[in-house]
Write a protein that holds these residues in place. Sequence first.
Motif, PDB file in Angstrom:
ATOM      1  N   PRO A 132     -21.313  79.846  24.021  1.00 33.90           N
ATOM      2  CA  PRO A 132     -19.908  79.810  23.614  1.00 33.90           C
ATOM      3  C   PRO A 132     -19.727  79.008  22.331  1.00 33.90           C
ATOM      4  CG  PRO A 132     -20.293  78.342  25.461  1.00 33.90           C
ATOM      5  CD  PRO A 132     -21.547  79.135  25.291  1.00 33.90           C
ATOM      6  N   HIS A 133     -18.667  79.334  21.600  1.00 36.63           N
ATOM      7  CA  HIS A 133     -18.440  78.649  20.320  1.00 36.63           C
ATOM      8  C   HIS A 133     -18.323  77.136  20.488  1.00 36.63           C
ATOM      9  CE1 HIS A 133     -18.209  82.235  17.910  1.00 36.63           C
ATOM     10  NE2 HIS A 133     -17.310  82.768  18.723  1.00 36.63           N
ATOM     11  N   ARG A 134     -17.807  76.692  21.616  1.00 36.35           N
ATOM     12  CA  ARG A 134     -17.675  75.239  21.813  1.00 36.35           C
ATOM     13  C   ARG A 134     -19.028  74.542  21.846  1.00 36.35           C
ATOM     14  NH1 ARG A 134     -16.683  77.527  26.826  1.00 36.35           N
ATOM     15  NH2 ARG A 134     -18.078  76.860  28.520  1.00 36.35           N
ATOM     16  N   ALA A 135     -20.090  75.319  22.130  1.00 32.50           N
ATOM     17  CA  ALA A 135     -21.445  74.766  22.093  1.00 32.50           C
ATOM     18  C   ALA A 135     -22.145  75.119  20.784  1.00 32.50           C
ATOM     19  CB  ALA A 135     -22.261  75.281  23.278  1.00 32.50           C
ATOM     20  N   LEU A 136     -21.840  76.301  20.247  1.00 32.58           N
ATOM     21  CA  LEU A 136     -22.483  76.748  19.011  1.00 32.58           C
ATOM     22  C   LEU A 136     -22.094  75.897  17.808  1.00 32.58           C
ATOM     23  CD1 LEU A 136     -22.189  80.632  19.338  1.00 32.58           C
ATOM     24  CD2 LEU A 136     -24.323  79.347  19.084  1.00 32.58           C
ATOM     25  N   PHE A 137     -20.792  75.669  17.657  1.00 30.59           N
ATOM     26  CA  PHE A 137     -20.321  74.932  16.485  1.00 30.59           C
ATOM     27  C   PHE A 137     -21.011  73.575  16.331  1.00 30.59           C
ATOM     28  CE2 PHE A 137     -16.383  77.642  16.186  1.00 30.59           C
ATOM     29  CZ  PHE A 137     -16.568  78.031  14.868  1.00 30.59           C
ATOM     30  N   PRO A 138     -21.062  72.753  17.378  1.00 31.35           N
ATOM     31  CA  PRO A 138     -21.717  71.442  17.225  1.00 31.35           C
ATOM     32  C   PRO A 138     -23.191  71.544  16.856  1.00 31.35           C
ATOM     33  CG  PRO A 138     -20.355  71.474  19.189  1.00 31.35           C
ATOM     34  CD  PRO A 138     -20.442  72.885  18.713  1.00 31.35           C
ATOM     35  N   LEU A 139     -23.919  72.479  17.461  1.00 28.04           N
ATOM     36  CA  LEU A 139     -25.344  72.593  17.144  1.00 28.04           C
ATOM     37  C   LEU A 139     -25.549  73.052  15.710  1.00 28.04           C
ATOM     38  CD1 LEU A 139     -28.348  72.572  17.957  1.00 28.04           C
ATOM     39  CD2 LEU A 139     -28.083  75.004  18.490  1.00 28.04           C
ATOM     40  N   VAL A 140     -24.816  74.082  15.313  1.00 33.56           N
ATOM     41  CA  VAL A 140     -24.969  74.603  13.956  1.00 33.56           C
ATOM     42  C   VAL A 140     -24.652  73.516  12.930  1.00 33.56           C
ATOM     43  CG1 VAL A 140     -24.052  76.270  12.290  1.00 33.56           C
ATOM     44  CG2 VAL A 140     -24.571  76.996  14.638  1.00 33.56           C
ATOM     45  N   ARG A 141     -23.593  72.769  13.177  1.00 33.85           N
ATOM     46  CA  ARG A 141     -23.242  71.673  12.265  1.00 33.85           C
ATOM     47  C   ARG A 141     -24.311  70.595  12.289  1.00 33.85           C
ATOM     48  NH1 ARG A 141     -18.523  71.001  14.039  1.00 33.85           N
ATOM     49  NH2 ARG A 141     -18.972  69.344  15.550  1.00 33.85           N
ATOM     50  N   ASN A 142     -24.835  70.293  13.469  1.00 40.34           N
ATOM     51  CA  ASN A 142     -25.900  69.305  13.628  1.00 40.34           C
ATOM     52  C   ASN A 142     -27.144  69.674  12.815  1.00 40.34           C
ATOM     53  OD1 ASN A 142     -27.895  68.205  16.481  1.00 40.34           O
ATOM     54  ND2 ASN A 142     -27.471  67.132  14.608  1.00 40.34           N
ATOM     55  N   LEU A 143     -27.408  70.972  12.693  1.00 44.93           N
ATOM     56  CA  LEU A 143     -28.568  71.454  11.938  1.00 44.93           C
ATOM     57  C   LEU A 143     -28.313  71.540  10.436  1.00 44.93           C
ATOM     58  CD1 LEU A 143     -29.711  74.340  14.325  1.00 44.93           C
ATOM     59  CD2 LEU A 143     -30.750  72.078  14.076  1.00 44.93           C
ATOM     60  N   GLY A 144     -27.085  71.251  10.019  1.00 46.95           N
ATOM     61  CA  GLY A 144     -26.756  71.321   8.603  1.00 46.95           C
ATOM     62  C   GLY A 144     -26.390  72.721   8.151  1.00 46.95           C
ATOM     63  N   LEU A 145     -26.038  73.592   9.114  1.00 43.04           N
ATOM     64  CA  LEU A 145     -25.679  74.970   8.807  1.00 43.04           C
ATOM     65  C   LEU A 145     -24.203  75.191   9.113  1.00 43.04           C
ATOM     66  CD1 LEU A 145     -28.783  76.643  10.508  1.00 43.04           C
ATOM     67  CD2 LEU A 145     -28.523  76.046   8.082  1.00 43.04           C
ATOM     68  N   VAL A 146     -23.690  76.375   8.730  1.00 41.26           N
ATOM     69  CA  VAL A 146     -22.283  76.675   8.976  1.00 41.26           C
ATOM     70  C   VAL A 146     -22.118  78.150   9.344  1.00 41.26           C
ATOM     71  CG1 VAL A 146     -21.418  74.897   7.394  1.00 41.26           C
ATOM     72  CG2 VAL A 146     -21.860  77.201   6.532  1.00 41.26           C
ATOM     73  N   TYR A 147     -21.002  78.449   9.987  1.00 41.40           N
ATOM     74  CA  TYR A 147     -20.595  79.843  10.181  1.00 41.40           C
ATOM     75  C   TYR A 147     -19.093  79.898  10.416  1.00 41.40           C
ATOM     76  CZ  TYR A 147     -20.097  79.503  15.327  1.00 41.40           C
ATOM     77  OH  TYR A 147     -19.694  79.182  16.604  1.00 41.40           O
ATOM     78  N   SER A 148     -18.487  81.014  10.093  1.00 42.01           N
ATOM     79  CA  SER A 148     -17.053  81.207  10.338  1.00 42.01           C
ATOM     80  C   SER A 148     -16.779  82.691  10.505  1.00 42.01           C
ATOM     81  CB  SER A 148     -16.217  80.642   9.194  1.00 42.01           C
ATOM     82  OG  SER A 148     -16.488  81.326   7.979  1.00 42.01           O
ATOM     83  N   ILE A 149     -15.853  83.019  11.390  1.00 39.20           N
ATOM     84  CA  ILE A 149     -15.506  84.408  11.672  1.00 39.20           C
ATOM     85  C   ILE A 149     -14.409  84.865  10.724  1.00 39.20           C
ATOM     86  CG2 ILE A 149     -14.618  86.005  13.409  1.00 39.20           C
ATOM     87  CD1 ILE A 149     -15.824  84.204  15.542  1.00 39.20           C
ATOM     88  N   VAL A 150     -14.605  86.038  10.115  1.00 38.49           N
ATOM     89  CA  VAL A 150     -13.654  86.594   9.170  1.00 38.49           C
ATOM     90  C   VAL A 150     -12.847  87.688   9.854  1.00 38.49           C
ATOM     91  CG1 VAL A 150     -13.384  87.743   6.940  1.00 38.49           C
ATOM     92  CG2 VAL A 150     -15.269  86.119   7.291  1.00 38.49           C
ATOM     93  N   GLU A 151     -11.524  87.584   9.783  1.00 37.16           N
ATOM     94  CA  GLU A 151     -10.623  88.586  10.371  1.00 37.16           C
ATOM     95  C   GLU A 151     -11.000  88.851  11.837  1.00 37.16           C
ATOM     96  OE1 GLU A 151     -10.608  92.062   7.909  1.00 37.16           O
ATOM     97  OE2 GLU A 151      -9.710  91.019   6.219  1.00 37.16           O
ATOM     98  N   SER A 152     -10.933  87.808  12.632  1.00 34.99           N
ATOM     99  CA  SER A 152     -11.394  87.884  14.019  1.00 34.99           C
ATOM    100  C   SER A 152     -10.578  88.833  14.888  1.00 34.99           C
ATOM    101  CB  SER A 152     -11.375  86.480  14.642  1.00 34.99           C
ATOM    102  OG  SER A 152     -10.063  85.921  14.589  1.00 34.99           O
ATOM    103  N   GLU A 153      -9.375  89.225  14.438  1.00 36.37           N
ATOM    104  CA  GLU A 153      -8.569  90.130  15.242  1.00 36.37           C
ATOM    105  C   GLU A 153      -9.083  91.568  15.194  1.00 36.37           C
ATOM    106  OE1 GLU A 153      -6.962  90.053  11.105  1.00 36.37           O
ATOM    107  OE2 GLU A 153      -7.585  88.560  12.589  1.00 36.37           O
TER     108      GLU A 153
END
Length: 208
Positions: A132-153
């Motif tokens: 889930p994103h609540r777990a993904l976001f912290p790990l990705v940030r912890n690794l020095g990486l990023v991601y974001s969803i574009v036009e999620s609707e």
Amino acid sequence: MVKPRYPLLFLLLVGGMMAGFYWNQPSLPEHADYYPAGRDINPFAFTDQDGQPFVPASLTGHWTFLFVGYTFCPDICPTTLADLRSVYPELKKIAPNSQVVFISADPQRDDSARLKSYTAFFHPEFKAATGPHRALFPLVRNLGLVYSIVESERKDYLIDHSASIVLINPEGKLVAMFRPKVAPGEVAHVDMQTMVSDFARIVRLADE
């Protein structure tokens, strides 16, 4: 009176020994962002391509090349995984315990079955996981990486994400980041040959 030359010979001998010592020392990586002491990775709990838990222990004992993306990615992900497939034999030759891990930032669409078929297309040994994103976001940030969803609707939404590959050592610590080359009109990608070369140096440094 002739002065003894022993002090000079001694200095030359010591100088030669020191030069030999530094000459035989493994050189530092030339292109990677290298963290000699390693950076801690915070706890996480995902599910892998086989529906099994993917946790920090899944990284220990391996040199892990970890990449964040998603299976619907039109360019960076397939390019990077194909590149990793091309050098995978070289990575295994340097360190037989090398592994490639693909972390999906798209848990809504990338279930275990899809992750397994996607990574197996590139190599049957490649691993994948998501959560889930609540777990993904912290790990990705912890690794020095990023991601974001574009036009999620939209159902065919895209995800912007890093094209870097991170290297995690057998102790489960982040030790390097391989950043992509970005050229106009080309897909951002990590140069595989410089990555392989730097990996060999990092492994040799770890063995010292």
